[in-house]
Design an enzyme around this catalytic site. Structure first.
Site, PDB file in Angstrom:
ATOM      1  CG  ASN A  44      -1.668   1.202   1.162  1.00 24.11           C
ATOM      2  OD1 ASN A  44      -1.700   1.947   0.654  1.00 24.11           O
ATOM      3  ND2 ASN A  44      -2.581   0.919   2.167  1.00 24.11           N
TER       4      ASN A  44
ATOM      5  CD  GLU B  56      -3.643  -1.789   7.653  1.00 21.63           C
ATOM      6  OE1 GLU B  56      -2.312  -2.218   7.260  1.00 21.63           O
ATOM      7  OE2 GLU B  56      -4.140  -1.219   7.279  1.00 21.63           O
TER       8      GLU B  56
ATOM      9  CE  LYS C  92      -0.010   3.334   4.499  1.00 22.81           C
ATOM     10  NZ  LYS C  92      -0.276   3.655   6.235  1.00 22.81           N
TER      11      LYS C  92
ATOM     12  CB  SER D 122       5.257  -1.647  12.211  1.00 22.10           C
ATOM     13  OG  SER D 122       5.126   0.023  12.320  1.00 22.10           O
TER      14      SER D 122
ATOM     15  N   GLY E 191       3.060   2.712  10.905  1.00 21.82           N
ATOM     16  CA  GLY E 191       3.673   3.401  10.973  1.00 21.82           C
ATOM     17  C   GLY E 191       4.318   3.849  11.682  1.00 21.82           C
TER      18      GLY E 191
ATOM     19  CG  HIS F 141      -5.568   2.030   5.580  1.00 23.79           C
ATOM     20  ND1 HIS F 141      -5.379   2.709   6.179  1.00 23.79           N
ATOM     21  CD2 HIS F 141      -4.836   0.874   5.040  1.00 23.79           C
ATOM     22  CE1 HIS F 141      -4.037   2.937   6.444  1.00 23.79           C
ATOM     23  NE2 HIS F 141      -3.988   1.532   5.800  1.00 23.79           N
TER      24      HIS F 141
ATOM     25  CD  GLU G  35      -3.153   5.603   6.520  1.00 20.59           C
ATOM     26  OE1 GLU G  35      -2.865   5.440   5.864  1.00 20.59           O
ATOM     27  OE2 GLU G  35      -2.465   5.186   7.232  1.00 20.59           O
TER      28      GLU G  35
HETATM   29  P1  13P Z   1       3.418   0.679   7.289  1.00 23.45           P
HETATM   30  O1  13P Z   1       2.801  -1.052   7.169  1.00 23.45           O
HETATM   31  O2  13P Z   1       3.755   1.878   7.282  1.00 23.45           O
HETATM   32  O3  13P Z   1       2.829   0.496   9.345  1.00 23.45           O
HETATM   33  O4  13P Z   1       1.676   0.823   6.999  1.00 23.45           O
HETATM   34  C1  13P Z   1       0.829   0.050   7.481  1.00 23.45           C
HETATM   35  C2  13P Z   1      -0.696   0.429   6.499  1.00 23.45           C
HETATM   36  O5  13P Z   1      -1.269   1.022   6.962  1.00 23.45           O
HETATM   37  C3  13P Z   1      -1.180  -0.861   5.196  1.00 23.45           C
HETATM   38  O6  13P Z   1      -2.203  -0.295   5.219  1.00 23.45           O
END
Ligand code: 13P
Length: 248
Positions: free
Chosen positions: A8, A165, A10, A208, A171, A93, A95
């Site tokens: 992903n 997640e 983002k 992560s 992150g 997601h 976010e």
């Molecule tokens: P990270 O791997 O940067 O922690 O992000 C995870 C994520 O949100 C994948 O959708």
């Protein structure tokens, strides 16, 4: 069983940066056994669909709306994605839930529309830090699934992958303990099995994941793969994680 590895990106990479990424990825690419899905931003998707010829590697979007077309400024429909060579879409997601106020109901509508247009869905669930502190993560996750999948039929489940997640691990550089991730992935599988009598759902872990912790996560019996953010933006690191998955 082969793992499923999903990138992903983002809101990262301009098309020029994607071009460089693809060149690097292609120079490292091997005969992968795992399923690989790359979800770049909309503006870079065409580069992946044009340049990656390996049928093992599929392209996904990070969001879509639930209408086919119309006056919805700024939105992209599942129909548009499908006709652009996209096969997967990430929905729900954290976010999008946090920054764009997406509710379980809206996510459910998007899931239904994506499936109706022939896309497969990577449906994200996960508790935040406060919910984890209160130890209500199991209820939070089962509630997210119940509400967003309430209009989904058993037959649709073969096209839905669930990604667990935990928001507090995204992150941060520090993943959840593998045994805890495994427990949560099992909870999701058991919930789907109990409510839909369907035992084949793939559940990924995200938060992560990197080459340093991937092995311990992938060794867990209920973790079918990973949804990777930051570490997927480095082609070398991403291929390293795929290699780890293939050697489990
Ligand atoms: P990270 O791997 O940067 O922690 O992000 C995870 C994520 O949100 C994948 O959708």
């Amino acid at each position: 069983m082969n793992k499923l590895i999903v990138a992903n990106f983002k809101m990262n990479q301009t098309p020029i940066e994607t071009d460089e990424y693809i060149s690097k990825f292609l120079s490292l690419e091997k005969n992968f056994k795992s399923g690989i899905i790359i979800c770049p931003p909309f503006t870079s998707m065409y580069l992946f669909t044009k340049k990656l010829k390996n049928p093992k590697i599929k392209i996904g979007a990070q969001n879509c709306y639930f209408k086919d077309c119309g006056a919805y400024t700024g939105e992209i429909s599942p129909k548009m994605l499908k006709s652009s060579g996209v096969q997967y879409v990430i929905l729900g997601h954290s976010e999008r839930r946090i920054y764009f106020n997406e509710s379980n109901t809206l996510i459910g509508e998007k899931i239904k529309a994506a499936l109706a247009n022939g896309l497969s869905v990577i449906f994200c669930v996960g508790e935040n830090e406060n919910e984890r502190t209160k130890n209500i993560q199991n209820d939070v996750i089962t509630n997210q699934i119940k509400k967003s999948l309430q209009n989904i039929e058993k037959i649709d489940l073969k096209n839905i992958i669930i990604a667990y997640e935990p928001v507090w691990a995204i992150g941060t550089g520090t993943a959840i303990f593998p045994s805890e991730a495994d427990k949560m992935c099992k909870l999701i599988k058991d919930f789907i099995n109990k409510n839909y009598n369907y035992s084949q759902t793939k559940v990924l872990y995200g938060g992560s994941v990197k080459s340093g912790n991937a092995k311990n996560l992938f060794e867990m019996p209920n973790i079918d793969g990973a949804l990777i953010g930051g570490a997927s933006l480095d082609a070398k690191e991403f291929v390293k994680i795929i290699d780890i998955a293939e050697n489990i």
